[in-house]
Motif scaffolding. Structure first.
Motif, mmCIF file in Angstrom:
data_model
loop_
_atom_site.group_PDB
_atom_site.id
_atom_site.type_symbol
_atom_site.label_atom_id
_atom_site.label_comp_id
_atom_site.label_asym_id
_atom_site.label_seq_id
_atom_site.Cartn_x
_atom_site.Cartn_y
_atom_site.Cartn_z
ATOM 1 N N ILE A 75 78.083 -3.045 -70.514
ATOM 2 C CA ILE A 75 77.776 -4.485 -70.477
ATOM 3 C C ILE A 75 76.353 -4.500 -71.287
ATOM 4 C CG2 ILE A 75 76.873 -6.471 -69.197
ATOM 5 C CD1 ILE A 75 78.306 -5.221 -66.597
ATOM 6 N N CYS A 76 75.503 -3.776 -71.096
ATOM 7 C CA CYS A 76 74.059 -4.295 -71.925
ATOM 8 C C CYS A 76 73.791 -2.972 -72.906
ATOM 9 C CB CYS A 76 73.013 -4.144 -70.847
ATOM 10 S SG CYS A 76 72.623 -2.612 -70.002
ATOM 11 N N GLN A 77 74.731 -2.187 -73.072
ATOM 12 C CA GLN A 77 74.663 -0.882 -74.109
ATOM 13 C C GLN A 77 73.479 0.054 -73.702
ATOM 14 O OE1 GLN A 77 77.225 -0.285 -76.191
ATOM 15 N NE2 GLN A 77 78.051 -1.639 -74.894
ATOM 16 N N GLN A 104 85.433 9.322 -60.789
ATOM 17 C CA GLN A 104 85.255 8.380 -61.990
ATOM 18 C C GLN A 104 83.718 8.239 -62.193
ATOM 19 O OE1 GLN A 104 87.603 7.145 -63.484
ATOM 20 N NE2 GLN A 104 86.696 5.040 -64.384
ATOM 21 N N GLU A 105 83.079 8.294 -63.254
ATOM 22 C CA GLU A 105 81.967 8.024 -63.672
ATOM 23 C C GLU A 105 81.577 6.726 -63.904
ATOM 24 O OE1 GLU A 105 80.392 10.097 -66.972
ATOM 25 O OE2 GLU A 105 81.309 12.131 -66.406
ATOM 26 N N SER A 106 80.481 6.211 -63.299
ATOM 27 C CA SER A 106 80.095 4.870 -63.674
ATOM 28 C C SER A 106 80.171 4.366 -65.098
ATOM 29 C CB SER A 106 78.689 4.510 -63.070
ATOM 30 O OG SER A 106 78.164 3.230 -63.309
ATOM 31 N N ALA A 107 80.461 3.196 -65.251
ATOM 32 C CA ALA A 107 80.699 2.623 -66.633
ATOM 33 C C ALA A 107 79.437 1.666 -66.861
ATOM 34 C CB ALA A 107 81.920 1.802 -67.010
ATOM 35 N N CYS A 108 78.772 1.289 -65.891
ATOM 36 C CA CYS A 108 77.387 0.440 -66.280
ATOM 37 C C CYS A 108 76.346 0.760 -65.443
ATOM 38 C CB CYS A 108 77.946 -1.079 -65.961
ATOM 39 S SG CYS A 108 78.064 -1.335 -64.070
ATOM 40 N N CYS A 109 75.129 0.542 -66.108
ATOM 41 C CA CYS A 109 73.940 0.891 -65.386
ATOM 42 C C CYS A 109 73.729 0.415 -64.104
ATOM 43 C CB CYS A 109 72.848 0.543 -66.541
ATOM 44 S SG CYS A 109 72.518 -1.414 -66.644
ATOM 45 N N SER A 166 74.964 -3.243 -62.576
ATOM 46 C CA SER A 166 76.108 -3.038 -61.339
ATOM 47 C C SER A 166 75.468 -4.222 -60.111
ATOM 48 C CB SER A 166 75.837 -1.358 -61.062
ATOM 49 O OG SER A 166 76.686 -1.485 -59.804
ATOM 50 N N SER A 167 74.142 -4.205 -60.130
ATOM 51 C CA SER A 167 73.581 -5.131 -59.002
ATOM 52 C C SER A 167 73.859 -6.474 -59.317
ATOM 53 C CB SER A 167 71.980 -4.780 -58.841
ATOM 54 O OG SER A 167 71.526 -5.444 -60.162
ATOM 55 N N LYS A 168 74.295 -6.914 -60.283
ATOM 56 C CA LYS A 168 74.754 -8.460 -60.635
ATOM 57 C C LYS A 168 76.224 -8.742 -60.151
ATOM 58 C CE LYS A 168 71.451 -8.608 -64.422
ATOM 59 N NZ LYS A 168 71.274 -8.649 -65.813
ATOM 60 N N PHE A 169 76.983 -7.691 -59.950
ATOM 61 C CA PHE A 169 78.099 -8.037 -59.481
ATOM 62 C C PHE A 169 78.135 -8.523 -57.959
ATOM 63 C CE2 PHE A 169 79.397 -5.140 -62.757
ATOM 64 C CZ PHE A 169 80.642 -5.617 -63.372
ATOM 65 N N TYR A 201 82.719 -15.685 -58.328
ATOM 66 C CA TYR A 201 82.631 -15.936 -59.715
ATOM 67 C C TYR A 201 81.256 -16.568 -60.081
ATOM 68 C CZ TYR A 201 84.668 -17.835 -64.149
ATOM 69 O OH TYR A 201 85.148 -18.127 -65.434
ATOM 70 N N ASN A 202 80.043 -15.775 -60.030
ATOM 71 C CA ASN A 202 78.891 -16.204 -60.281
ATOM 72 C C ASN A 202 78.620 -16.265 -61.849
ATOM 73 O OD1 ASN A 202 78.631 -13.424 -61.150
ATOM 74 N ND2 ASN A 202 77.324 -12.918 -59.167
ATOM 75 N N GLU A 203 77.374 -16.516 -62.188
ATOM 76 C CA GLU A 203 77.095 -16.743 -63.679
ATOM 77 C C GLU A 203 77.260 -15.442 -64.580
ATOM 78 O OE1 GLU A 203 76.746 -19.513 -65.306
ATOM 79 O OE2 GLU A 203 77.016 -20.576 -63.285
ATOM 80 N N PHE A 204 77.070 -14.461 -63.785
ATOM 81 C CA PHE A 204 77.130 -13.039 -64.321
ATOM 82 C C PHE A 204 78.339 -12.729 -64.635
ATOM 83 C CE2 PHE A 204 77.916 -8.262 -63.845
ATOM 84 C CZ PHE A 204 77.136 -8.103 -64.881
ATOM 85 N N MET A 205 79.477 -13.111 -63.609
ATOM 86 C CA MET A 205 80.862 -12.546 -63.661
ATOM 87 C C MET A 205 81.507 -13.595 -64.786
ATOM 88 S SD MET A 205 83.416 -10.961 -63.268
ATOM 89 C CE MET A 205 82.743 -9.889 -61.766
ATOM 90 N N LYS A 206 81.068 -15.144 -64.718
ATOM 91 C CA LYS A 206 81.623 -15.953 -65.754
ATOM 92 C C LYS A 206 81.361 -15.248 -67.194
ATOM 93 C CE LYS A 206 80.716 -20.105 -63.029
ATOM 94 N NZ LYS A 206 80.021 -21.456 -63.178
ATOM 95 N N GLU A 207 80.347 -14.870 -67.498
ATOM 96 C CA GLU A 207 79.980 -14.411 -68.921
ATOM 97 C C GLU A 207 80.799 -13.113 -69.250
ATOM 98 O OE1 GLU A 207 78.613 -13.520 -72.473
ATOM 99 O OE2 GLU A 207 78.707 -15.204 -71.632
ATOM 100 N N LEU A 208 80.898 -12.088 -68.183
ATOM 101 C CA LEU A 208 81.538 -11.295 -68.263
ATOM 102 C C LEU A 208 83.194 -11.571 -68.615
ATOM 103 C CD1 LEU A 208 80.952 -7.902 -68.137
ATOM 104 C CD2 LEU A 208 81.694 -7.941 -65.832
ATOM 105 N N ILE A 209 83.747 -12.131 -67.832
ATOM 106 C CA ILE A 209 85.093 -12.779 -67.813
ATOM 107 C C ILE A 209 85.293 -13.113 -69.308
ATOM 108 C CG2 ILE A 209 86.790 -14.138 -67.130
ATOM 109 C CD1 ILE A 209 86.778 -11.707 -65.505
#
Length: 230
Positions: free
Chosen positions: A6-8, A26-31, A35-38, A84-92
């Motif tokens: 997500i943020c690199q 399975q290793e985590s794919a995000c920091c 992760s706390s924003k989901f 479907y919060n603001e974080f998820m809207k941007e991610l989708i």
């Protein structure tokens, strides 16, 4: 060192006894910050569509669907993973419209967890399709990538007519949309329990249109699993 999808930012691998003895974990794919924003859907929800609410009863939308003579009984239930919060809207938006297919890796564990909790591992998965034009435009079907995470049989009998994007329509326009799906010839669903896979449940129109077509072609039941409840 891997980077957050997500943020690199660079990811620091956490060493635990589980990671030592279970090397295929399975290793985590995000920091941790991303992760706390989901926001997982938890607590009291509508038993039909998984909408979060204060009482465990059919929500207003589902009551209206149940009263519809054509669509009232076509969908057994929907289960979703995230709000479907603001974080998820941007991610989708990144996932669907900006071609970032790799983001599907983020949803591996949560999506599988909800699937295992509510559905049989022998469920026959049917991803909601894109039109040929839309598939060419995006390069991948986001619903198919989600279905691929579940390690269950996948069937793709549904075809889709190319129309204006659903995201550009108002809620009322979505509810009034004619069925855009048709069945690929030779598909047989008699007595089968089917599970539709899609990225987002908003009004339930897309899911129910697909479900009705499958029921009309002999399916015993149709449920759905979606990544997000809008």
């Amino acid at each position: 060192m891997n980077k957050c999808l997500i943020c690199q930012d660079e990811l620091e691998k956490a060493v635990s006894w589980r990671s030592v003895f279970f090397l295929d974990e399975q290793e985590s794919a995000c920091c941790a910050d991303c992760s706390s924003k989901f926001c997982l859907i938890e607590g009291t929800v509508c038993p039909i569509c998984d909408r979060p609410q204060s009482e465990e009863k059919a929500c207003y939308d589902c009551e209206r669907w149940q009263a519809d003579p054509l669509f009232g009984s076509v969908l057994s239930s929907n289960h979703s993973v995230y709000h479907y919060n603001e974080f998820m809207k941007e991610l989708i938006a990144r996932y669907k419209y900006r071609g970032d297919a790799q983001l599907a890796e983020l949803f591996y564990e949560p999506f599988r967890n909800v699937f295992s909790k509510h559905f049989s591992k022998n469920s026959l998965l049917i991803p909601i399709p894109l039109s040929k034009e839309r598939l060419y435009e995006r390069g991948f079907n986001q619903a198919r990538l989600l279905a691929d995470l579940l390690n269950a049989p996948i069937h793709e009998p549904l075809m889709r007519i190319h129309l204006e994007k659903q995201s550009k329509k108002t809620r009322t326009e979505r509810l009034q949309t004619e069925n855009v799906f048709f069945i690929n010839g030779g598909s047989e669903f008699s007595g089968k329990n089917l599970l539709l896979i899609d990225d987002i449940y908003t009004t339930g129109t897309t899911i129910r249109h697909a479900a009705k077509l499958l029921i009309d072609h002999g399916a015993e039941s149709v449920s759905s699993l979606t990544l997000v409840r809008g």
